[in-house]
Design a protein around this motif. Sequence first.
Motif, PDB file in Angstrom:
ATOM      1  N   ASP A  57       0.819  -1.203   0.000  1.00 48.97           N
ATOM      2  CA  ASP A  57       0.000   0.000   0.000  1.00 48.97           C
ATOM      3  C   ASP A  57       0.858   1.260   0.000  1.00 48.97           C
ATOM      4  OD1 ASP A  57      -2.571  -0.732   0.051  1.00 48.97           O
ATOM      5  OD2 ASP A  57      -2.968  -0.217   2.139  1.00 48.97           O
ATOM      6  N   TYR A  58       2.136   1.086   0.348  1.00 48.02           N
ATOM      7  CA  TYR A  58       2.986   2.243   0.630  1.00 48.02           C
ATOM      8  C   TYR A  58       3.965   2.497  -0.498  1.00 48.02           C
ATOM      9  CZ  TYR A  58       1.011   1.290   5.224  1.00 48.02           C
ATOM     10  OH  TYR A  58       0.144   1.067   6.246  1.00 48.02           O
ATOM     11  N   SER A  59       4.524   3.702  -0.512  1.00 50.94           N
ATOM     12  CA  SER A  59       5.435   4.092  -1.582  1.00 50.94           C
ATOM     13  C   SER A  59       6.820   3.476  -1.401  1.00 50.94           C
ATOM     14  CB  SER A  59       5.577   5.618  -1.621  1.00 50.94           C
ATOM     15  OG  SER A  59       4.572   6.185  -2.418  1.00 50.94           O
ATOM     16  N   PHE A  90      -0.871  11.682   2.551  1.00 49.36           N
ATOM     17  CA  PHE A  90      -1.232  10.873   1.391  1.00 49.36           C
ATOM     18  C   PHE A  90      -1.446   9.434   1.842  1.00 49.36           C
ATOM     19  CE2 PHE A  90       0.960  14.283  -0.963  1.00 49.36           C
ATOM     20  CZ  PHE A  90       0.056  14.486  -1.985  1.00 49.36           C
ATOM     21  N   HIS A  91      -2.198   8.693   1.047  1.00 48.62           N
ATOM     22  CA  HIS A  91      -2.456   7.295   1.403  1.00 48.62           C
ATOM     23  C   HIS A  91      -1.159   6.510   1.509  1.00 48.62           C
ATOM     24  CE1 HIS A  91      -4.035   3.117   0.602  1.00 48.62           C
ATOM     25  NE2 HIS A  91      -4.752   3.522   1.631  1.00 48.62           N
ATOM     26  N   SER A  92      -0.269   6.665   0.527  1.00 48.97           N
ATOM     27  CA  SER A  92       0.923   5.802   0.471  1.00 48.97           C
ATOM     28  C   SER A  92       2.030   6.247   1.416  1.00 48.97           C
ATOM     29  CB  SER A  92       1.466   5.752  -0.959  1.00 48.97           C
ATOM     30  OG  SER A  92       2.281   6.873  -1.211  1.00 48.97           O
ATOM     31  N   THR A  93       1.841   7.378   2.089  1.00 46.60           N
ATOM     32  CA  THR A  93       2.874   7.830   3.032  1.00 46.60           C
ATOM     33  C   THR A  93       2.308   8.051   4.431  1.00 46.60           C
ATOM     34  OG1 THR A  93       2.518  10.102   2.315  1.00 46.60           O
ATOM     35  CG2 THR A  93       4.357   8.927   1.292  1.00 46.60           C
ATOM     36  N   SER A  94       1.120   7.513   4.682  1.00 45.27           N
ATOM     37  CA  SER A  94       0.525   7.626   6.012  1.00 45.27           C
ATOM     38  C   SER A  94       0.244   6.231   6.555  1.00 45.27           C
ATOM     39  CB  SER A  94      -0.775   8.433   5.951  1.00 45.27           C
ATOM     40  OG  SER A  94      -0.534   9.707   5.406  1.00 45.27           O
ATOM     41  N   PRO A  95       1.304   5.545   7.002  1.00 50.79           N
ATOM     42  CA  PRO A  95       1.129   4.159   7.420  1.00 50.79           C
ATOM     43  C   PRO A  95       0.268   4.047   8.683  1.00 50.79           C
ATOM     44  CG  PRO A  95       3.366   4.906   7.879  1.00 50.79           C
ATOM     45  CD  PRO A  95       2.700   5.992   7.095  1.00 50.79           C
ATOM     46  N   PRO A 151       3.745  11.444  -3.714  1.00 48.44           N
ATOM     47  CA  PRO A 151       4.680  10.351  -3.434  1.00 48.44           C
ATOM     48  C   PRO A 151       4.745   9.395  -4.622  1.00 48.44           C
ATOM     49  CG  PRO A 151       2.981  10.534  -1.724  1.00 48.44           C
ATOM     50  CD  PRO A 151       2.557  11.411  -2.858  1.00 48.44           C
ATOM     51  N   ARG A 202       4.010   6.369  -5.284  1.00 47.78           N
ATOM     52  CA  ARG A 202       2.868   5.545  -5.654  1.00 47.78           C
ATOM     53  C   ARG A 202       1.774   6.358  -6.340  1.00 47.78           C
ATOM     54  NH1 ARG A 202       1.797   0.376  -4.423  1.00 47.78           N
ATOM     55  NH2 ARG A 202      -0.381  -0.143  -4.738  1.00 47.78           N
TER      56      ARG A 202
END
Lengths: 296, 325
Positions: A125-127, B202-207, B316, B318
Motif C-alpha cells: 500500500d505504501y510508496s 497521502f495514502h501511500s505515506t501515512s502508514p 509520493p 505511488r
Amino acid sequence: MSVAEANPIPAAAPRVELKSLDTLWFQVGGTVCNLACTHCFVSCSPTNHTHEFLALAEVRRYLDEATRLGVREYYFTGGEPFLNPEMEAILEATLALGPATVLTNGLLLDPARCARLKKLADATDYSLDLRVSMDGYDAESNDPVRGAGTFERILAGVRNLHEAGLNPVITVTEVCREATTDSGKERFFALLRTMGIERPRLKVLPVFQIGAEAERGGAYESWQRLREGDAPAGDWDHLQCSACRMVTDQGVWVCPILVNEPTAKMGETLADTLGAFPLEHPACWTCHVYGVSCRT
Amino acid sequence: MSEKLIAPLTVHRGLATWGEKLVPLAAFRQAAAETGLRLTQREREAALRAYRKATADSTPVEGPYSRIAVFGGVYSNHLALAEVLEEAARRGAEAIYCLGDLGAFGPSPEKVRPLLSHGGVLAIQGNYEESLASGREDCNCGYTDPRDNHFAEISYRYTAQSCSPGFKAWMGTLPRRRRVRVGNRELLLVHGSPRRVNEFLFHSTSPAPFLEVLLDQNRCDGILCTHTGLHWQRRLPSGRDVVNVGVIGRPANDGNTHVWFAMLEAREKDGLGVELLPLRYDHSGLAAEMRREGLPEEFVETVLTGWWTTCLEILPARERAASRF
Ligand code: SF4
Ligand code: SF4
C-alpha cells in the motif's frame, strides 16, 4: 542519566529536541561500498567496516519499536545497501509497515533485481522510492568523483529501473557545481529524458565537509559552528534531527550524517534516543545554513 | 583508474573512520559502546508510553450527530460547492463541515462566501486562509519545485487580489481544528494534519502505525483531513478511522472530471460509516469562467480532463505512478 551527561558539550552548542520520530534511517550497508567516492562523507569503501551490514533480524527488532513510536517513513543507506544479501527481505518486511526509500549507487541494479523491486512496490500500500546517486551528467564530470567507468554503469542501473517501471530520484551533490543552477539541472533532466524517462526526478544535496570529502574539498573551519541564538526563537524544526534517528549495527545515532562520530551515538534502542541532541558538530552548521534534509 | 581511487580501496583494512581519523576498529567500537543512554527495560516502556500520551486540547466537542457531510479544498469552485450543499441536504446531513482552502485555482473567490453562509457550513482554516488572513506573501503550500511554485503564486496572487478585506478577516476568525461527535465517535477535523496545517497525509505515506500514534496523541476516534487533493480512507487495526475527504475544487488526478466529498454516519455495528462520494458539477461552466478570468490554461485543462498539470512534485512515488503527467 540525562543526554547532557552522556554527551558532555561545550556550553555554547544549542540543543535540538526530537519533536517526533517521523523518519527512521537504517545504515543497512554499513560503511561497506563497492565504490570509494572521493566526496563520500562517510568515507565508505570495500574495506571500511566501521559499521557492518545490518541483519534482517536486527532491522525487525527496530521496526517493532518504530511502529510503537508511529514512525512515518523508512530510509536505507550505507555504504551500498544492495551489497547486503538480506536487503530485499528487509525491504519487504519494511514495506508491510510503511513507505521506504533506498539510497543506492545504482551499480547493482540488474534487470532481475529491478523486476523484483517492482514486485515489492506493487505488493504494498505504501510508496517505494529508489534514489540513485550521480555526480555529473557525463563521464567526464562524474567519473573523477565516483570512479572510472561508473557513469555508464549508473546509467545502466537507472535504465533497468525505468524499464521495470520504477522511476528513481537522481541525487546529485553540489560537488557538481552546475547542479546548483537551473540550467545545470536542466542538463540532468535532458539526459534522463533521452533515456525515455518522461518525468525525471532530481534532488541536489550540499556537501558535508567531513570524511573523504574533507580531504577532497577541504574540512570545516573553526568558525563553522552553531551557537545558541543562531536559530530565530530557538526553533530548530528545520533540522532533520528534530524528526529522525539512524540505526546502525552498533546502536542508534542521531542522524544519517554523523555515523562516523561515536559521540553522535545516542543509545541502544529507539526509546533511549528520544531526548535532545547538542549541535556541536561542524556538519550541523551545513544542515542549518543550507536547510538540508537527506529525505527525498 | 587514478592513483587517488586505488588508495581508499585498501586503506581501511582493520581500521575504522572516526571523523577524518583512521583508528583501530576496536577503538571506534568501544567508544560507540560507551556513548549514549542505556535505559532499563522499565524506563524504555515508560518512554514509549510517554511519547504516545495525549496532549491537552481544549477544542469544544460539537454534536452529537448521526450524519454529517465533510468536504475540503473548495479552491473557488462555487459550482461544485453549490452542488455539494444540495447533495449533503439530500443525503440528510445534520451538519456540513469544510476543512479549509476556500480559494486558489478557480475563479471569483467571493462567490463562495454567500454559499457558505446560506448553507450554514462550519469551516476551519486551511493554509490558504491562514496566509490570506495574515497577509502572507505566499500560500504556504510548501512546494519546492519552481514550476509548482510558479503556478501556486499565480493562483495565490489572483485570490489575494480578488478577495474582499471582509472575507479575509472572516477567514482569520475560523478555528484551526474542530472536534465533532458522530454517534459514539469523537472525530478531529483538521486541514493538513493535527500537527501542521500544511502537512500532507497521502495514502501511500501515512502508514497505519503512524496514524495510530497520531490518534493517541490527539485523543480521538478518527481524523478527517484534506490538503493533498486526493481522497482516501484507512480503517486502523484499533478500529479507528482516518479519512482524507479529498477536495471539491478540482478533480482527483484520475482522468475523471468529478470531484469528491465524504459522508460520515453513526452505525450500530461498526461505529462509524464512511462513504467517499464522487460529485458531478458543471465543469465546462467552470472552465469557461476560468478562461474569462484569465486564469492559466494549465488549470483549465485539469478541470476539463481530470488530470493534474501542476503540483505534481508533492505526489509520493505511488500516487505519482498513477498520474498522467
Ligand atoms: S558516496 Fe555512496 S557510492 Fe560513493 S562511496 Fe560513499 S556510499 Fe559508496
Ligand atoms: S548533522 Fe545535521 S542532522 Fe545531524 S545532528 Fe547535526 S544538525 Fe542534526
